[in-house]
Each structure stands twice: as structure tokens, then as C-alpha cells.
Design a protein around this motif. Structure first.
Motif, PDB file in Angstrom:
ATOM      1  N   HIS A   1      -6.266  -0.365   8.139  1.00 15.70           N
ATOM      2  CA  HIS A   1      -7.390  -1.274   7.897  1.00 15.70           C
ATOM      3  C   HIS A   1      -6.879  -2.685   7.587  1.00 15.70           C
ATOM      4  N   ALA A   2      -5.884  -2.765   6.717  1.00 13.49           N
ATOM      5  CA  ALA A   2      -5.341  -4.074   6.327  1.00 13.49           C
ATOM      6  C   ALA A   2      -4.715  -4.789   7.521  1.00 13.49           C
TER       7      ALA A   2
ATOM      8  N   ILE B   1      -4.844   8.510   2.744  1.00 14.54           N
ATOM      9  CA  ILE B   1      -5.394   7.292   2.155  1.00 14.54           C
ATOM     10  C   ILE B   1      -4.504   6.095   2.494  1.00 14.54           C
ATOM     11  N   ALA B   2      -3.206   6.277   2.329  1.00  9.36           N
ATOM     12  CA  ALA B   2      -2.279   5.186   2.627  1.00  9.36           C
ATOM     13  C   ALA B   2      -2.351   4.809   4.103  1.00  9.36           C
TER      14      ALA B   2
ATOM     15  N   LYS C   1       2.352   2.088  -3.276  1.00  8.95           N
ATOM     16  CA  LYS C   1       1.361   2.519  -4.261  1.00  8.95           C
ATOM     17  C   LYS C   1       1.145   4.036  -4.206  1.00  8.95           C
ATOM     18  N   TYR C   2       1.246   4.640  -3.026  1.00 11.07           N
ATOM     19  CA  TYR C   2       0.943   6.067  -2.876  1.00 11.07           C
ATOM     20  C   TYR C   2       2.174   6.957  -2.723  1.00 11.07           C
TER      21      TYR C   2
ATOM     22  N   ARG D   1      -4.835   5.121   6.216  1.00 15.42           N
ATOM     23  CA  ARG D   1      -6.082   4.411   6.528  1.00 15.42           C
ATOM     24  C   ARG D   1      -6.096   3.009   5.940  1.00 15.42           C
ATOM     25  N   GLU D   2      -5.642   2.911   4.691  1.00 17.02           N
ATOM     26  CA  GLU D   2      -5.655   1.584   4.046  1.00 17.02           C
ATOM     27  C   GLU D   2      -4.741   0.610   4.772  1.00 17.02           C
ATOM     28  N   ILE D   3      -3.577   1.116   5.157  1.00 13.94           N
ATOM     29  CA  ILE D   3      -2.635   0.224   5.854  1.00 13.94           C
ATOM     30  C   ILE D   3      -3.218  -0.203   7.196  1.00 13.94           C
TER      31      ILE D   3
ATOM     32  N   ILE E   1       0.844  -1.214   0.000  1.00 17.27           N
ATOM     33  CA  ILE E   1       0.000   0.000   0.000  1.00 17.27           C
ATOM     34  C   ILE E   1       0.875   1.258   0.000  1.00 17.27           C
TER      35      ILE E   1
END
Lengths: 255, 255
Positions: free
Chosen positions: A47-48, A40-41, A21-22, A43-45, A18
């Protein structure tokens, strides 16, 4: 501990995909209050990583930067900073990292710093030697007062203690500034003798004690007390106890 | 210019092999006055690079950090900093770099920043677009006063201008500290809006103007004048002319 290490490896791999990607995208939007790449990164991380723990260890607690705390049912608590060093991430330098700490009550069991661009993973496990990728690492045992190398992310860490900063600059061979979690990794392999910071949140430091102590260093608050998940956030890591005592002396004189 | 680019590639490859050999070795000896790993690497790199120029371009001049100046017979001068960011090299973080600048009199023709651990090469050539490895890069065109990101290696850059530092901190969205030559690379791809430093030697800045200007940024002294090989060493790079004017205003008010 092997299970925990395996889960941590899985978490760092997920975080790295992730973050990469950003990284170095969208330089025109950057404020954390917007949905910037770093937000975004982040939060995504988180969450994962929360998802990995939820599936593998549903009884364990989880404390992240973005989504608050899930209480532990068994005394084990995972503490995650998805991207430590958001300014470095935003401005495009590879000193940010994903931090993962595992604690049992007030005892650090395991910690990881993962830098996904240089693909460096520092892993510290209670009663084991700290590793950087496949290599065992040690702090600088011969470090002494005449040539202490100090790292700190920003002079703003000393905004309430400017005299301490002056005293440290007088003692130091040199300061390196900037660096975020990467500084603690540098201390663990002997590149720095002291990393000193203030006002850290729990997720900023929870990964670090296992890494530094497993490399023969010290990790404490500015009074020399062991960190807990409720510490104030004034954090001091040193290459060895002699250096730690010298720095705490300075802190006592100048705080 | 193709010949100069080819020579520069050869120089960065030679520098990288040497730098990687000594990076993160010998943490117990570090003072530049001894034969520390960084000193050895510095000297070996400069020797290798001087040799490449001597063979390929015997009429050109050469100015290095370690071994002094060879006068130019044709107006062309190569300026090399074998390892910019010795503290970062010593303490083990990949923000140091080899700097190579080529000037014709007071005009910068070409510049390279090479970070040999992340293997990033910034290359700026007069009248061409700056590249980072194979990619064309640009500074942040939309940068404005509301969210300026500033980089500087150390607060000691402002030891004679503390009021300027305060004013910059007030204007900035954020500061990143540390970073050495890497900061100018970050500015060139849009990660930072301003890099400001003082007291630089010629070899510290000679590579930078070609890189930053070829990415649409500005490179000047603190008065806005173009750098020459004899400039004072107060150096300011900005994402665009608007930001440059704002920062020079601040400098004028607070110096």
C-alpha cells in the motif's frame, strides 16, 4: 534515471520501517490466510509503495503481489514484492527482502533488493554498475566449472526435475539452500556463481535482472532467453556467460 | 557461572573481530583445503579462543574443530566451532556463527551462538533463562502438529533417510532450508518449532543444548536421549516435549 533512483530509495525506506515493525513479532500466528504479521506487513508495504508511485508517477503502471495490477499509460511498469521470503520473515531470519523492479515494456530499467534488518540495498540500473549500499559490486568473473557455488531456496524448486538437481549437485563445489532474494544479491557480489529457481511469479524475479546484469552476470530463463514480465518463472542467474552456457547444457540434458 | 559468562563474552568479541575481517573477502579462492579466507578465519578464531581459555582457565579442557583436543584436568571441557556454516561464510550470508559450549562431563553448563555481522549473541546457561543479546527468549509453547515449522541446513541431512524427509514435509507447515547454527537460535526465540540434522560433529552441537533447553525447548538425539560429547551426531531440537514426541514417532516409523 536519477528520479527513478530517488523514488526507489524512498520506497525502500518506507518498506523497511514497516517490515522492522512486524519482524519477529507474533510467532503464535503465522498462516498467510489469517491476518498474520507477515500478511499485515505485506499489505502495508505494498500500500505504501503503491501510494508513493501514484503520487510521484501517476502515469506509470504498478504490479504488486497483494492488490493486482494498475495498467501503465506510458509503458513504464513498477513491479513490487513487498516481502519476498515470507517463510524467512515468519521464522525470523534476515534473508527476506523488498523487491522493486522498473520495466519499460520488456526491458528492465532498474531493480532493487532491500534487506531491512541488515540494511543492505542492492541497486541495479540499466547501463550502470550495480551497487550494494555505496559500493560497486561484480559477479565472480573467474568462476569455472570446477568450483561452482549454487544457491536455491528449496529442493522443491526441483520437484519436477530431480535429475537436474542430481546433475547440478555433481557439478557443484557446494549448494547453499534457503535465502530467497538474498541469494541473487550474493551472486551479484561474487559469493555465488549460480542461482537457479523455478515457478517464480513476476514480482519474484522482476527486480533481479537489472541487479545481476549490472554486476556483469547473466539473468535469463532456463533456455537462456531474456526474462520479460510474462516469462514462465523458471529463472537462472549466473556469474558469467561461460557458467550460464554450462548450466543450460545441464538443463537441456536433464529436463 | 558469572566467570564463565564473562569469558564467553570475551571469546565472542575476539571471534567477531576476526570473522568480520575476512567476511566477503577473496571470493576467488574458496576451497577449505587451500588457505582460503574461511580457513584463515577458522584457524585464527580457534587460536584466539584457545588462548583465552589457556590463560583464564588452564585446568579446563578444550576441543576445537581445527587443532584437536586438550584434555581436561577438572572435568570442564570447552567445545568450540570457530565458524559454523563455512559455506554461508564463503558465499557471504550472515547465518554462520561462532559456537562455544562448556560441559562438565556429560552435562551441558553453558552455550553461546554468536553471529558477528548481525551482532546477535544467544547465551544459554544451566538453570537460567536463555537470552538473545539483552532479551530473555522462549520457544513456541503453543506449537502443535498442525503447523510445525521445520528448519534444516540441507536436504543432504536426509540422504540416508529420504522417507523421513517426505514424512516431515507432510507434517510441516513449512521447511526453511539453509541456516546453520542460526536455525537453533530461531527455534530458541519461537521462530521455528523443529530443527533436525544428522551427522554433526561434537563441535557442531555442543553449544546448542544449553541455549535451547534454557528457552524451554528440547535437545536430544533422534531417539530422544540427551546429547553427550560422544553422541552420534543425529540431533533434534524441538519447541516443547509434545512436538519432540511427535517427531520421534515419525523418525521411528521412517528410519
Amino acid at each position: 534515471m536519477e528520479e527513478f533512483k530517488k523514488i526507489t530509495m524512498e520506497m525502500t525506506q518506507a518498506a523497511g520501517i514497516i517490515a522492522r515493525k512486524y519482524y519477529r513479532t507474533g510467532f503464535d500466528i503465522d498462516h498467510k490466510s489469517d491476518l498474520s504479521p507477515v500478511t499485515i506487513a505485506d499489505r502495508e508495504i505494498e500500500h505504501a509503495l503503491r501510494d508513493i508511485i501514484e503520487k510521484a508517477r501517476p502515469e506509470d503502471g504498478f504490479l504488486g503481489e497483494e492488490h493486482g495490477t494498475k495498467a501503465s499509460k506510458n509503458g513504464l511498469m513498477w513491479v513490487v514484492d513487498p516481502i519476498d521470503g515470507t517463510k524467512s520473515f515468519i521464522s525470523g531470519r534476515p534473508s527476506f527482502g523488498t523487491l522493486i523492479g522498473l520495466w519499460e515494456g520488456d526491458t528492465p530499467l532498474m531493480g532493487a533488493i532491500y534487506q531491512p534488518i541488515t540494511e543492505e540495498l542492492w541497486l541495479g540500473v540499466k547501463n550502470q554498475e550495480t551497487t550494494l549500499n555505496t559500493r560497486n559490486i561484480k559477479t565472480n568473473a573467474s568462476s569455472d566449472k570446477q568450483k561452482i557455488r549454487i544457491g536455491s531456496t528449496s529442493p522443491s524448486q526441483f520437484k519436477h526435475t530431480p535429475e537436474l538437481l542430481s546433475a547440478l549437485q555433481e557439478e557443484a563445489d557446494f549448494f547453499v539452500w534457503g535465502g530467497d532474494c538474498y541469494l541473487y544479491g550474493m551472486l551479484a557480489f561474487g559469493g555465488l556463481d549460480v542461482v537457479i529457481e523455478s515457478g517464480l511469479a513476476t514480482y519474484d524475479y522482476a527486480a533481479i535482472p537489472s541487479i545481476v546484469m549490472g554486476a556483469n552476470g547473466t539473468a535469463s530463463d532456463w533456455n537462456g532467453n531474456a526474462m520479460t514480465l510474462n516469462s514462465e518463472g523458471d529463472f537462472l542467474c549466473c556469474a558469467n556467460e561461460k557458467v550460464q552456457a554450462q548450466i543450460i547444457d545441464l538443463i537441456d540434458q536433464h529436463k
